[in-house]
Scaffold this active site. Structure first.
Site, PDB file in Angstrom:
ATOM      1  CB  CYS A 139      -1.878  -7.354 -25.598  1.00  0.00           C
ATOM      2  SG  CYS A 139      -1.481  -7.014 -23.863  1.00  0.00           S
ATOM      3  CB  CYS A 189       3.737  -7.031 -24.177  1.00  0.00           C
ATOM      4  SG  CYS A 189       2.212  -6.357 -24.872  1.00  0.00           S
ATOM      5  CG  ASP A 240     -15.520   6.605  38.268  1.00  0.00           C
ATOM      6  OD1 ASP A 240     -16.164   7.256  39.112  1.00  0.00           O
ATOM      7  OD2 ASP A 240     -15.405   6.943  37.075  1.00  0.00           O
TER       8      ASP A 240
END
Lengths: 532, 187
Positions: A24, A112, A347
Site C-alpha cells: 500500500c 494493514c 400442436d
C-alpha cells in the site's frame, strides 16, 4: 531495485508507522510498475526497513514527526502502548505486535489499516493456491478465465483517509498529489495475482472469458466504517429492493466524491485505525457463461407436446420434445438447467416432417464446454437412438447472436403443411381442382376459440400462398399448403365457427374437418446444414 | 322436430361416423324453457379450455320448419348494444359482464313472434356473431357452428360451477321426450 526514492521517505515513514503495509505504501508513492509488488511480503518489509534507516540528521532536521525508527523501537521495548504523535487525530493507535518487534517478524498479525490484509496475505501464493484448489474441485472445464474480485466497500473509505493523509504530508514538502498519482488497490491486486492464477491453473486470464471465478471479501469488524457517510450524503444511499445493504461500493464511492475534506476528517480517523483481524473470504464461486446448441428436430408422434404438459402438478402427457432433446445435452454438458426455444411450434397431434424445425437450447452454467464436431455428431446419434418420437439433425454449437436468425424465422418465413381433410358431402376430383389455382389467398382469422382463453381477441390477416389438392376418396382429400408464418391451419380447414374467412368449407360449400396435420417444412435456412 | 344434428354421417353405412369439431372439443350443456318461455331451449357449447359458445338448441322455436327470420338485433336496450362490446388484451378487459339471464340478442320473425336469447352462463362477453346479422338464415342452417349467437369467457374460478344449473345432453333429451309425450297425450 527498490522502487522508492528519497522523495518518498517521509510518506513511507508516516504510512508504515501508522500501520500501512509495504505494498500500500508503494501505491501511495505512485509505484506503477508490477515487479516490486510481486516480491514476497517479508522481503518487502525488510527492504522498506532498510530504506527508511537513514542518518538521523536527515530526518530529524527536516521533520519533527515521526520519530526515527531506533527511538521507536526503544520505546516499544519499554512497553509504551500509546504514542500520540504518531497519529494525526490525537488518538494513540498503533498497530504493533505485543512483543514489540515490528520489522524482523513476519507481520502476519500486523493487519494493514488500508487494505485490511488484501495486499498482504491475500495476494500471495499460498492463498492463490487455496482458491485454485477450489476452482479445480468445482469440475469446470476451461481454457481461460476471468477473475472477479469483490472488496468490502469500507476499503474505499480507508483509501480515501490514507490519501488525505498522504496529500497533507506531501503538501508539507510543497508537492501535490492527485488521485491518479496513486495506484488503485484493485489494479495492484490484479498485477500480483493474475500471473499467479495463470501459473497455478495453467490458463491465461482473459477479460472476455466465459468462465468466471469470483472471490468475495468481507470485513465484518469494520462494516460500520461507511455508516457516517449516510448522515452526510443521504441521497447516495437510497434503499433498493434487491440489495441487502445500502452501503454498496458504488454508493460509497459516490458519497466519497461528494464529501468535503473537513467533514470527512471530522468523522473518520486519518490515518485509519488498525483492525484486529484480516478480511475474511465470504465466497469463492465458479460459473461458466451459457453455451448454445442449435439444430432441427422432426416430430413423428401425434401424442407429444413440445413442452411438458403439467396441470395442477399432474403431468398429462408423457415427456415432451424439449425434454427428449435437452435431457441428453444437460447430462453431457453437465449444465445446471436449460432454456429451449424454437422457430414456432406445433400442436401435440401434429407431426413435423421434412428438414424439421429449427431450435436452440441455452445450457446454463455448463461444466463441460469443449466438444469436437465428431463428439457433437455422436451426441446427435445418441439422441436419435434414444427415441423414435423425435429425431434431430444439424446439431451444432452456436453463439448467442445466432438465436436471432431463428426467431426471425418464426415471424417472417413461410411454412408448408399437409392436411388430411374430411368432407360431409361426397366429392369428385373436379371438386377440388380449383384449389390448385388459388394463389396468395388472403384470409382473416379471429383468435381461434381453442386459444382464446390465453390470447387476446384479435383478427389476423394471413396469406395462403399456394395449395395442392390430392383426391383420396369421396369424403377425403389431402391438401398441401404453403402459408405465411402464424397461420392457423386447422381453423382454415374447418372455419372455426365461421370465424376464419374464407375457409375450406366456404370455398367448397361443404362442411369440412381436419383429420390429420403435418408440418412438411419450416422455410428457415438456419442453423447451417451439416453433411451428416 | 329438431333440425338435423351436424354430426357427420358416413357415405356408406359400414364406415363409422367421424366426430365433428363440436364433438371433439366441446361438451354440450342445455337450458330448457329459458325465462319460463316454453321450448325456448338454449345449447351451451363448453370448450375444454372453459370458453362457452351460446347456441340455440334444436328444439328452439326459431329452428322449427317454416319459421322465417325477418331480422336479428343486438340492441338489447336503449343504452346497450352487444355490438359495442370491446375486449382488449390477454385478460379481456372492457368486456360486458353477463349474468345467466342477460339478454344477448332479439330475433324478429316474419310471423310477428319475437324471441330473446339469453346468456345462460356468467362471464365476460367476448363477441357476438355478426355473420347472422347479415344472413339470418345461417342461424337456422348451422345453429351449432356458423350460426352461433355469442362467445362467453367464464371466470377461471367458476369454470366448473357454471354448468351446475344446466342439463347434460342426456337430461335434455329426456326433457324433449317428455314434452313430446305430453303433447301426444293431450292431442
Amino acid at each position: 531495485m527498490f522502487p522508492l526514492t528519497v522523495e518518498n521517505k517521509h510518506v513511507a515513514q508516516l504510512l508504515l508507522s501508522t500501520g500501512t503495509c509495504p505494498r500500500c505504501i508503494f501505491r501511495f508513492c505512485g509505484v506503477d510498475f508490477h515487479a516490486p509488488y510481486k516480491l514476497p511480503y517479508k522481503e518487502l518489509l525488510n527492504e522498506l526497513q532498510k530504506f527508511l534507516e537513514t542518518e538521523k540528521d536527515e530526518l530529524i532536521s527536516e521533520v519533527p514527526n515521526p520519530p526515527p525508527k531506533k527511538i521507536r523501537l526503544q520505546e516499544l521495548e519499554d512497553g509504551i502502548d500509546g504514542m500520540d504523535n504518531l497519529s494525526q487525530n490525537g488518538e494513540g493507535k498503533i498497530s504493533i505486535i505485543e512483543d514489540g518487534s515490528i520489522a524482523s517478524k513476519n507481520s502476519n498479525l500486523n493487519v494493514c489499516n488500508v487494505c485490511l490484509g488484501i495486499l498482504q496475505d491475500f495476494c500471495e501464493k499460498e492463498f492463490i493456491k487455496k482458491v485454485c484448489q477450489k476452482v479445480e474441485a468445482s469440475g469446470f472445464e476451461f481454457t481461460n478465465l476471468v477473475l472477479s474480485i469483490s472488496f468490502p466497500p469500507q476499503l474505499s473509505v480507508r483509501e480515501h483517509a490514507a490519501w488525505l493523509l498522504v496529500k497533507q504530508e506531501m503538501g508539507k514538502q510543497s508537492l501535490s498529489l492527485e488521485r491518479n498519482d496513486t495506484v488503485q488497490l484493485k489494479e495492484a491486486y490484479k498485477w500480483i495475482t493474475h500471473p499467479l492464477f495463470s501459473e497455478e491453473l495453467g490458463v491465461p486470464i482473459d477479460g472476455k472469458s466465459l468462465f468466471e471465478v469470483s472471490v468475495v471479501f468481507a470485513h465484518p469488524e469494520t462494516v460500520e466504517d461507511c455508516h457516517f457517510l449516510r448522515a452526510i450524503c443521504p441521497d447516495c444511499f437510497k434503499p433498493a429492493k434487491n440489495k441487502q445493504s445500502v452501503f454498496t461500493r458504488m454508493a460509497v464511492m459516490k458519497a466519497l466524491n461528494k464529501i468535503k475534506e473537513e467533514d470527512f476528517r471530522k468523522q473518520f480517523p486519518c490515518p485509519p485505525n488498525s483492525p484486529k483481524a484480516v478480511c475474511s473470504v465470504v465466497e469463492i464461486e465458479c460459473a461458466h457463461g451459457a453455451v448454445f446448441v442449435a439444430g432441427r428436430y422432426n416430430k413423428y408422434s401425434r401424442n407429444l407436446p413440445q413442452t411438458p404438459w403439467i396441470i395442477d402438478g399432474e403431468r398429462k402427457l408423457d415427456s415432451s420434445v424439449e425434454e427428449l432433446i435437452s435431457d441428453h445435452l444437460l447430462t453431457v454438458f453437465k449444465a445446471e438447467s436449460f432454456n429451449f426455444s424454437s422457430s414456432g411450434r406445433e400442436d401435440v397431434d401434429v407431426r413435423t416432417l421434412g428438414n424439421g424445425r429449427p431450435f436452440a437450447i441455452e445450457l446454463v452454467n455448463p461444466h463441460r464446454v469443449h466438444f469436437t464436431s465428431q463428439e457433437i455428431k455422436e451426441l446427435q446419434q445418441k439422441i436419435n437412438n434414444s427415441s423414435n418420437k423425435i429425431q434431430v439433425r444439424d446439431l451444432q454449437l452456436v453463439t448467442r447472436e445466432a438465436i436471432g436468425h431463428m426467431k426471425e424465422g418464426e415471424e417472417e418465413k413461410t411454412k408448408t403443411y399437409s392436411a388430411l381433410i374430411w368432407t360431409n358431402k361426397a366429392i369428385q376430383r373436379k371438386d377440388i381442382e380449383f384449389l390448385d389455382d388459388i394463389k396468395d389467398l388472403k384470409i382473416d382469422q379471429k383468435t381461434p376459440l381453442r386459444v382464446l382463453h390465453r390470447r387476446p381477441l384479435a383478427v389476423r390477416t394471413r396469406i395462403i400462398h399456394s395449395m395442392e389438392a390430392h383426391y383420396v376418396d369421396e369424403h377425403h382429400f389431402r391438401l398441401y399448403l404453403k402459408t405465411q408464418a402464424g397461420t392457423y391451419i386447422k381453423e382454415f380447414v374447418h372455419g372455426d365457427f365461421g370465424r376464419t374467412k374464407p375457409n375450406i368449407c366456404s370455398l367448397m360449400d361443404v362442411t369440412a374437418d381436419i383429420l390429420e396435420l403435418d408440418v412438411e417444412s419450416v422455410d428457415v435456412d438456419w442453423p447451417p446444414a451439416l453433411d451428416d | 322436430m329438431a333440425t338435423e344434428p351436424e354430426t357427420p354421417v358416413a357415405a356408406s353405412a359400414a364406415e363409422p361416423a367421424v366426430p365433428s369439431l363440436v364433438d371433439r372439443y366441446f361438451t354440450r350443456w342445455y337450458k330448457a324453457d329459458v325465462k319460463g318461455k316454453p321450448c325456448e331451449d338454449h345449447c351451451i357449447l363448453q370448450h375444454s379450455n372453459r370458453i362457452c359458445v351460446i347456441t340455440l338448441a334444436g328444439s328452439h322455436p326459431v329452428l322449427q320448419s317454416g319459421k322465417v327470420i325477418k331480422s336479428i338485433s343486438y340492441q338489447i336496450s336503449t343504452n346497450c348494444s352487444r355490438l359495442q362490446n370491446k375486449v382488449s388484451g390477454k385478460f379481456k378487459r372492457g368486456a360486458q359482464f353477463l349474468t345467466e339471464l342477460a339478454p344477448l340478442c332479439k330475433i324478429y320473425c316474419s310471423d310477428g313472434e319475437e324471441y330473446t336469447i339469453s346468456s345462460c352462463v356468467r362471464g365476460r362477453l367476448m363477441e357476438v356473431n355478426e355473420n347472422i346479422l347479415h344472413k339470418p338464415s345461417l342461424l337456422q342452417q348451422k345453429p351449432s357452428t356458423e350460426g352461433y349467437i355469442a362467445v362467453v369467457l367464464p371466470k377461471f374460478e367458476e369454470s366448473k360451477s357454471i354448468t351446475e344449473g344446466l342439463l347434460t345432453q342426456k337430461q335434455y333429451e329426456e326433457v324433449v321426450v317428455k314434452r313430446i309425450n305430453a303433447t301426444t297425450a293431450t292431442s
